[in-house]
Design an enzyme around this catalytic site. Structure first.
Site, mmCIF file in Angstrom:
data_model
loop_
_atom_site.group_PDB
_atom_site.id
_atom_site.type_symbol
_atom_site.label_atom_id
_atom_site.label_comp_id
_atom_site.label_asym_id
_atom_site.label_seq_id
_atom_site.Cartn_x
_atom_site.Cartn_y
_atom_site.Cartn_z
ATOM 1 N N GLU A 1 3.800 -19.588 15.502
ATOM 2 C CA GLU A 1 4.831 -19.528 14.446
ATOM 3 C C GLU A 1 5.693 -20.775 14.580
ATOM 4 O O GLU A 1 6.072 -21.133 15.698
ATOM 5 C CB GLU A 1 5.786 -18.337 14.606
ATOM 6 C CG GLU A 1 5.192 -16.998 14.343
ATOM 7 C CD GLU A 1 6.246 -15.871 14.486
ATOM 8 O OE1 GLU A 1 7.468 -16.166 14.440
ATOM 9 O OE2 GLU A 1 5.815 -14.724 14.667
ATOM 10 N N GLU B 1 6.294 -12.282 20.917
ATOM 11 C CA GLU B 1 7.626 -12.608 21.455
ATOM 12 C C GLU B 1 8.143 -11.560 22.441
ATOM 13 O O GLU B 1 9.261 -11.040 22.292
ATOM 14 C CB GLU B 1 8.628 -12.817 20.310
ATOM 15 C CG GLU B 1 8.154 -13.931 19.365
ATOM 16 C CD GLU B 1 9.214 -14.451 18.396
ATOM 17 O OE1 GLU B 1 10.283 -13.824 18.274
ATOM 18 O OE2 GLU B 1 8.973 -15.512 17.798
#
Lengths: 481, 481, 481, 481
Positions: D277, D158
Site C-alpha cells: 500500500e 498492518e
C-alpha cells in the site's frame, strides 16, 4: 374437450407483472444483480420493483454529525441515485418501501436479518420527518414529479410482526404512518402513499380493520392498501436449509382476496390493493423455490390473481439476497426466479410464458389460460395440477388462418430444470464456468414445433403433461403459400 | 455393444477447424457477417478463414491513375485493413487467396459470379508483381512477420475450371503461380505460399501431376498443396433453387485422400495438403445445406477427414454470400452454417459438437467418435447413417468416477431444426423480429440430462437416433457426495 | 457588447436535424456504418436518413424470373428489412428515395457512380408500378402504417441533371412522378409522397415551376417539395482529389429560400419544403469537408436554415460512401461528419454543438446563436466568420442564478481537428490502431471550464476565437452553496 | 537544456503497475467497481490487485453449524469465486491478503472500519488452519496451480497497529504467520507466502528486524517481505473530511527503500520487497487525492520507485470504498484514481501516462522521465515540482526520423481536472446524468498536437508547465512523404 370460444371473455390484467420483489436496496449495486434484472426485464418486463432497506445503514442516507456542539444531519443519496438510475435504465421503477430505521435514528438496537435492519421507531419524529421529506423531495428533484408520482410509496414492512416492528405495536405504527404519509403529501399531493404492508396471519385482519378506522378518523391519506401472502407453515431447520408444509395454492388467492373483502364498506373500499410480497414459502432456504413443482403450483395463481388485486409481487426476482447470509451453494432454496449468475429456474419460465400471453382472454380453467393477441396468435398456458402425476387436455381453439404453426415450450421436474441437472452433477457448491454453461443450456424450456390444420376455423390440440409440467403453446396463423 | 477402450488410440486432429470458407472479401465489412463470425468463433473456434475477391474491384486495392501522361498505380488497403483488423479481433486469421484480377489490370472482361470477379490473366505481369509485393509487404508491415508467416497464401482459385481462369489454361496458371510465389518469397522467405486450389473433377488429377513437375523443374516454391472437394452432381435449376444428386459422403474422403496419393514420390510428397473448400453441393441455392440430413451426411467426414489432410475447410460459415445474387428468402439453400441474422442450421451444431470433443480419441466407427479430455469428460459424437430411417447404438464407456452426469444434445430433421420450423411457419421470406426469435429458439439442439451409475469403471449407454440425427453425449465424472 | 434579451425571441426549429444523408442503401449493412450511425444518433440525434439506391441491383429487390415461358417478378426485401430494422433500432427513420432503376427493369444501360446506379426510365411502367406497390405495401405490413406514414417518400433524385435521369427529360420525369405518387397513395392515402428532388443550378427554377403546373393540372398528389443545395463551383481534378471554388455560405441559404419563393401563389405554396441534400462541395473528394473551415462556414447555415425550410439534410453523415470508389486514404475529402472508423471531423462537432442548444432562441446574429433550455442553461454557439483570421465577441447574458458554471467546447483549424493531426503524422493512408486512437483523442473539442459571477441577473462573457473557430459556451446555473 | 542521450540508460521497471489496491473484497461484486476496473485495465493495466476482508463476514467463507451436537464448519466460496472470476476476466490477478477474522472464529469483538473487520486472533488455531487450507486448496482446484502460484499471499494487514491487530501483539502475529505460511506451503510448496504487511511508523523497523529473526530461527517460509508507505501526518477532522500535513514525496521513496536496507545481512536480504500500500494521505476523506497537486506530487515517486522495490501498490484504484462509510458526495477525498461512476482524477492520468512510456529509459531527472519504445516513439513524462508555481524544461531529444509528430497530454489544477469543474458547478453531491457527462468530458487531459523538425537526429522541445502540471509528450517518427 375444452371448447375455446372465439369471442374474448375479458382482458388479461397486468397485475401479475406490476411489481416484483428484490433483496435489500444496496444489493442493486451489484453486477450480478443488474445483469439478472436486465435479463428479467428483457424476457418478462416488470413495471415496479420493491425491496427493504432504503434507510438502512448500508445505503448511507441518514448522516448525523456534530457541528459546534449541535447535532446536524446530512442526507446523502450517493447509492440511492446509483440504484434508481440503474433501475430506470433497465426499464423498471421503484415501488418505494420507506424503512427500516437508520441506526443513528433508532430508538433501540433490535434488528432483523443477517444484515441487521433496525426495526425500532425513530428516536426523533422530527428527524424522521426530515428524512422522509429530504428523500422524497430529492427523488422529485432528480427524476421529476411526473415520474415519481407513478412510484407507490409504502410505509414500513410487516409491522404486525414483532420481528419487523418493535413489539408489533399498532399504535406506534399508526403514528409512523400518519407522519410519514403527511410528509410525502407535503412534498406533493400527487404522490401516492399507502400501507400497512401486513404480513399474512391471524393479526392481519384485525390490523387492516383498525388501519381503515384510524386513517378515516384522522383523515390520513391512503392511496393504496398493501398486504403480503405466503402459503407455507412453520419451518423446521436443517443445516443450510428448511423444511415446511405448503398449503394449497388457492390459499394464496384467498389471501389476495382478503383486503377488498375486509375493506368493503370502509373509506378504503375503492383504493387499489397491492400484494407487495407473495410466494409459497417465506424462507430463502427452502428448496421448493428451485423446483418444477413450484412453477406448476403458482401457475393458477398467476392466471387468476389479477381478478382479485391490482398487483401481486413475486418475492424475489433473484437469489442475490442475503437475509440469512451469503449462500453456500448455487442452488440453496432462494426465492429467486434466477440463481446467482443467471440460471433460470422453472418459475422464471412460468413468468416468461405469462409475458407471451395475449391481451384478450379467450378461456380460463383449473389447468389452463387461453389468450389471443392483436396479430391473431393464440397462446395457451396449461399446467398439470400439482396433486397429479401427469395430466392431459384436449382443446378446440379458434384460429383465423389456413394452417397453424405450433410452438410448445415446457418446463417440469425434468424439462428446462437446471436444479435437476445440478443435482445430477453432484450438487457442485460453486460450479465451474463450463458447468455454469451447461446449467444455462439445460435451463431452457423444452421446445417443439409442428404444423396443424385449421378446420372450419378451429385447431384441435391434444396436450399430455408430465408431473408438474407447465407448458406454453402458441398457435400462429400461417399465411397461405 | 461397442466396447470403448480405456486407453487412447490417437489424438483428434485439428484439421476439421483449421479453416472455414467465407463469401467474398468485402462482405466481411458487414455487421451481420461479423456478428455471425463472432458467434462461430465463440462456439466453434476456427483458426483461419478463406474466401475470394481480395483483389476484386469492391476492395479497391489496385488504383491506377494518370500523372503527367504516365500511368502510375496506388495500392490502397482501406478495406483490407478493416477486414483483417476485424478478423484478428475475432480470433481468426486469413488463409489468403491471391485473386481475382482487378478490372484495370485484367487482360479481358470475362467474369464469374453475380458480383463479377474478373478471371483473366494480368495485362501486365509487372503490375501484378507490384500488386502482390505491395500487398504482402503491407500485411507484414501492419501485422508483423511473425503473425503473417502463419497465414498460408494460395495463388488463385480453381484454375482448372474455365469459369474461374480464362480457358483453364494451365501454362498461364503456372506462369502466374511462379511470379506470384517468387514475389511472396521475395518479401520474406518465411512466408508460406501454395496452390493450385484445384476444383474437383477429372482435370484435377492431371493438373496436380503437372503442377508438381513444373514447380520441381523450375524450383518454384510450394509450401502447401491445395484442392477442393464437392460431392454433388450436375444442377437442375428451378426458380431461385437447384436440385442435384449427391454421391455418398465417402466420396469426399476419397477426394481428400487424392493429393497425397498422387504426389507420392514427387518433390511435393511431404508438403501439407489443404482442402481449401469442401461441401456436399457446390451450389449456394441447394436446400440440402439447410437440412438435418446435411449434418448426418457430413458427420463421418468431420470425424475422419483429419486422417487424410492437414485441413478441410467448410464452404462457407455464413449465408452472407452473394455469388448468385442477393437471397430472396431467409432459407434459400445457402452454404452457411448460419443464415442471415444468425439462425443456426443443423450443420452448425455438428461443428459445435466437434468443438466439445476431447483431445484423445478412444474409439471411432461408422456411426460414432468417442473422445476424452483432460478433465476426464468423455464425449461421444454419434450419428444415424443417412441411408437409414433411424439407428441405435449401445456403448460401454470407461469413466473414472463413482457416477456420470450425462448431457445429450441432438439435432435431426425435427430436433434443433430451424428450417423445419420455418417451413411450418409458411416459409416467410423475411421473418419479423418475433419470428426470428422463435427460429433462434427452435434452432437450439434438444438437450437432455440424466445420471448413470458407473460400474466397475464403465457406463453403459443406449442411444436411439431418429432419421438424420446427430447427437453429442457428454459423460462427466460426478464427485462423490 | 451583445445584449442578450431575457425573453425568448423564438423557438429553435428542428429543421437542422430533421434529416441526414447517407451513402447508397446497402452500405447500411456494414458494421462501420452502423457504429458510426450509433455514435451520431447518441450525440446528435437525427430524425430521418436519406440516400440513393433502394432499387439498385445491390439491394436485390426486383427479381424477374422465367416460369413456363413467362416473365414473372419476385420482390425480395432481405436487405431492405435488415437495413430498416437497423435504422429503427438506432432511433432513425427512412426518408425514402424511390430509385434508381433495377438493371432488369431499365430501358437503357446508362449509369451514374462507381457503383453503377441505372438512371433510365423503366422499360415497363407496369412492372415499375408493381415494384413501388410491393415495396410500399411491404413496408406498411412490416412496420405498420402509423410508422410508415411518417416516412416521406421522394420520387427519384436530381432528374434535372442528365447524369441522374436520362437526358434530364422533364416530361419523362413527370410521368414517372405521376405513376409513382399515385401508386404510393393507392397503398394508403395517408402516406406522404413528394419531389422533384432537384439539383441546384439554372434548370432548377424552371423545373420547379413546371412541376407545380403539371401536378396541379393533373391533380397529382404532392405532400412536399424537395430540392438540393451546394455552394461549390466546377471541379478541377487532381489524383484522388478535387479543387473547387466555394461561394459564400449565404448562397446556401438563398438556395434554401428559393422553393417557397418560387411556389408562392401556386397550389404548392403551403406544402413543406425539404432540402434533401446540402453541403459546400458536391464532390466526395474535396478536402474542404475535413477542415475546421468547413464547420465555421456552415455554422451560420445551421443557425438560420430553419427559418426558410422544413428541413435541410447534410450530405452525408459518414465517409462510408462509394460514389467514386473505395477511398484510398483515411482522410480523402469525403462528405462524412465521421471518417471511416469514427474519427470526428469539425463539422461533426458543429452538429453536436447544435444538439446541445436549448429550445428557446434568445438572440441570433452573424456570428452567434444564443438559446436557453428548460433547466435555465444558456447555450451560445459562436463562430469566427470564415473571411477573418480571428474574431472576438462580448455578450451580456441573462442567467437566473447566483453564479455560472461555464463550459466551453471549441473546434478550429487546430483545436479538435483530427485532420490537422493526421497531416502532421505524415498522412498515413491506413493508420494503425494506436494512430487511430490518437486521432480519436485529438478529434475531441478543446474544453475549458470556469466560474463566472452573475451580477444583477447577467453574466458578461468575452470570447476570442481563432481563425475558423466554432465554439459552444454553456452557462449553467450554480445552486447556492 | 536537457541533452537526452541516444543510448538507453536502463529499462523501465514494471514495479509501478505490479499491483493496485482496492476496497474490501465483496465490493468487487459491484457493477460500478467492475466497470471502473475494466477502464483501469484498458488504459493502465495493473497485474495484481490487493484488498482487505477476504475472510470477513460479508464474503461468507467461514460457516460453522451445529450437527448432532457438534460444531462443524462448511467453507463457502460463492462470492470468492464470483470476484476472482471477474478479476481474471478483466486481466488482473489477486494479491491475496489472508484476513481479517470471521466473527465466528474470532477471539474478541474488536473491529476496524465502518464495515467492522474483526482484528482479533482466531479462537481456534485448528479452525484457522482449516480455513486457510480449504481456501488455498479451493483456489488451486478452481484456477490451477500454475495460475495460483503467481498470486502472492500475504498474512494479515498492518499487525503493528493496534487498530488492525489486537494490541499489536508481535508474538501473536508471529504465531499466526507461522501456522498460516506453513499451511499455504502444505497445499503446495510452489505457492508464495509473505508478510508482515507493516504500517509505516516508528514500530515498523523494529517489527521487520524481529520478523526476520523469528522466521530464520524457526525456518518459517517467507517468499516476500511487505510494508506500506504513507506521507501524511496526523488528521484533523472536519465534518465529512480531514486536514493533514504532507511530508515531501521523497519520504515515500525513503519508506520504499527501508526494508532492503534493514534486511541487508539477514536471511531475507534477497527476497522480493512489495510495498503493498502507498499513498500520500492514509485517509479516504482527504481532498488531496482529488487534486492536480496529487499527480504532480506522486510523479517522481512513480518515476523512481521501481529502483527500490519490486512493487508499490497505489491505495486504491477506485472510490468504491467504504472504510469510513458511504460517501456523501461524488468528490469526497477518496483514495480512488476514479470516483464513483468513473470520473478520472489527475492521478489516474499520471498512471495512464506511465502506461504510455516505452521500455527503454533514455533519461531521468527531478522533473522528467524520458523513454523510447520499440517503434521508435519517444515519450517524455514531465512535471512541475509541487513547490513551484510553474516550471519550464528544454530538452534535446534523439529521434530517428525526418520529422516528429508531437502529441502532448496534460493535467494540472485546471487542465483535465474534474474536481475543479465540480467545485465550479457548486459541488453537487450527486450530479445528474448530464453533469456526470460534463465531468467525464472535462476530466480528459488537455491534448495538443503539432509537428517538429528533426535536425541532425534531434528534436528540440520547450515545455512550459503550469502549477502542478503533469504532462506526457510523445514524439512519433513521421514517415517521409
Amino acid at each position: 374437450m375444452i371448447q375455446v370460444p372465439e369471442a374474448a371473455i375479458g382482458r388479461l390484467s397486468p397485475a401479475w407483472r406490476y411489481c416484483v420483489g428484490t433483496g435489500r436496496f444496496e444489493l442493486a449495486l451489484r453486477r450480478d444483480y443488474q445483469e439478472s434484472l436486465a435479463l428479467i426485464q428483457q424476457e418478462i418486463g416488470f413495471r415496479h420493483i420493491r425491496g427493504h432497506g432504503l434507510f438502512s445503514d448500508g445505503v448511507g442516507v441518514f448522516r448525523p454529525y456534530e457541528h459546534r456542539g449541535s447535532r446536524l444531519v446530512r442526507h446523502a443519496f450517493t447509492y440511492v441515485d446509483q440504484v434508481i438510475d440503474a433501475y430506470l435504465a433497465l426499464g423498471i421503477r421503484p415501488f418505494v418501501e420507506l424503512g427500516f430505521m437508520p441506526s443513528e435514528l433508532a430508538s433501540g438496537d433490535q434488528t432483523v436479518f443477517w444484515w441487521r435492519g433496525n426495526i425500532t421507531p425513530p428516536s426523533s419524529t422530527r428527524e424522521w420527518i426530515d428524512l422522509i421529506r429530504a428523500t422524497v423531495a430529492h427523488l422529485v428533484d432528480r427524476y421529476g414529479l411526473d415520474e415519481v408520482a407513478t412510484w407507490p410509496m409504502e410505509v414500513w414492512n410487516e409491522p404486525n410482526l414483532p420481528s419487523f416492528w418493535l413489539d408489533a405495536d399498532q399504535d406506534a405504527y399508526h403514528h409512523l404512518y400518519e407522519v410519514t404519509a403527511s410528509t410525502v403529501k407535503d412534498v406533493d399531493a400527487s404522490l401516492q402513499v399507502g400501507g400497512p404492508a401486513l404480513a399474512p396471519g391471524s393479526s392481519a385482519d384485525e390490523w387492516l380493520k383498525r388501519f381503515a378506522e384510524f386513517t378515516a378518523a384522522r383523515g390520513v391519506p391512503v392511496d393504496f392498501v398493501s398486504r403480503h401472502a405466503y402459503s407455507s407453515g412453520p419451518a423446521r431447520h436443517v443445516p443450510f436449509g428448511t423444511i415446511q408444509d405448503l398449503a394449497p395454492a388457492a390459499t394464496l388467492l384467498e389471501q389476495f382476496a382478503a383486503p377488498r373483502r375486509q375493506l368493503a364498506g370502509t373509506a378504503l373500499a375503492d383504493v387499489p390493493v397491492h400484494i407487495t410480497e407473495f410466494n409459497s414459502s417465506y424462507r430463502p432456504d427452502n428448496s421448493v423455490h428451485d423446483t418444477g413443482f413450484h412453477a406448476a403450483y403458482l401457475a393458477p395463481v398467476l392466471a387468476a390473481g389479477g381478478d382479485l388485486v391490482d398487483s401481486f409481487s413475486y418475492w424475489t426476482f433473484s437469489d442475490v439476497f442475503e437475509e440469512i447470509g451469503v449462500p453456500t451453494k448455487l442452488f440453496h432454496g432462494g426465492f429467486g426466479l434466477l440463481t446467482h449468475r443467471q440460471i433460470k429456474k422453472p418459475t422464471y419460465h412460468l413468468y416468461a410464458f405469462m409475458a407471451r400471453m395475449g391481451e384478450e382472454i379467450l378461456a380460463r380453467g383449473d389447468d389452463h389460460l387461453v389468450t389471443r393477441d392483436t396479430d391473431g396468435r393464440v397462446a395457451i398456458l396449461a399446467w398439470a395440477p400439482v396433486d397429479l402425476t401427469g395430466h392431459s387436455l384436449r382443446l378446440s381453439v379458434p384460429l383465423d388462418s389456413a394452417a397453424a404453426f405450433v410452438l410448445q415450450s415446457s418446463v417440469s421436474e425434468v424439462k428446462g430444470n437446471a436444479w435437476a441437472a445440478w443435482c445430477a452433477m453432484g450438487r457442485p457448491a460453486s460450479p465451474r464456468p463450463r458447468e455454469l454453461e451447461v446449467l444455462r443450456e439445460v435451463a431452457e424450456p423444452y421446445r417443439k414445433h409442428w404444423s396443424l390444420p385449421v378446420e372450419r376455423g378451429r385447431v384441435t390440440l391434444d396436450l399430455t403433461l408430465e408431473q408438474h409440467e407447465v407448458t406454453l403453446v402458441e398457435l400462429s396463423p400461417v399465411a397461405g403459400s
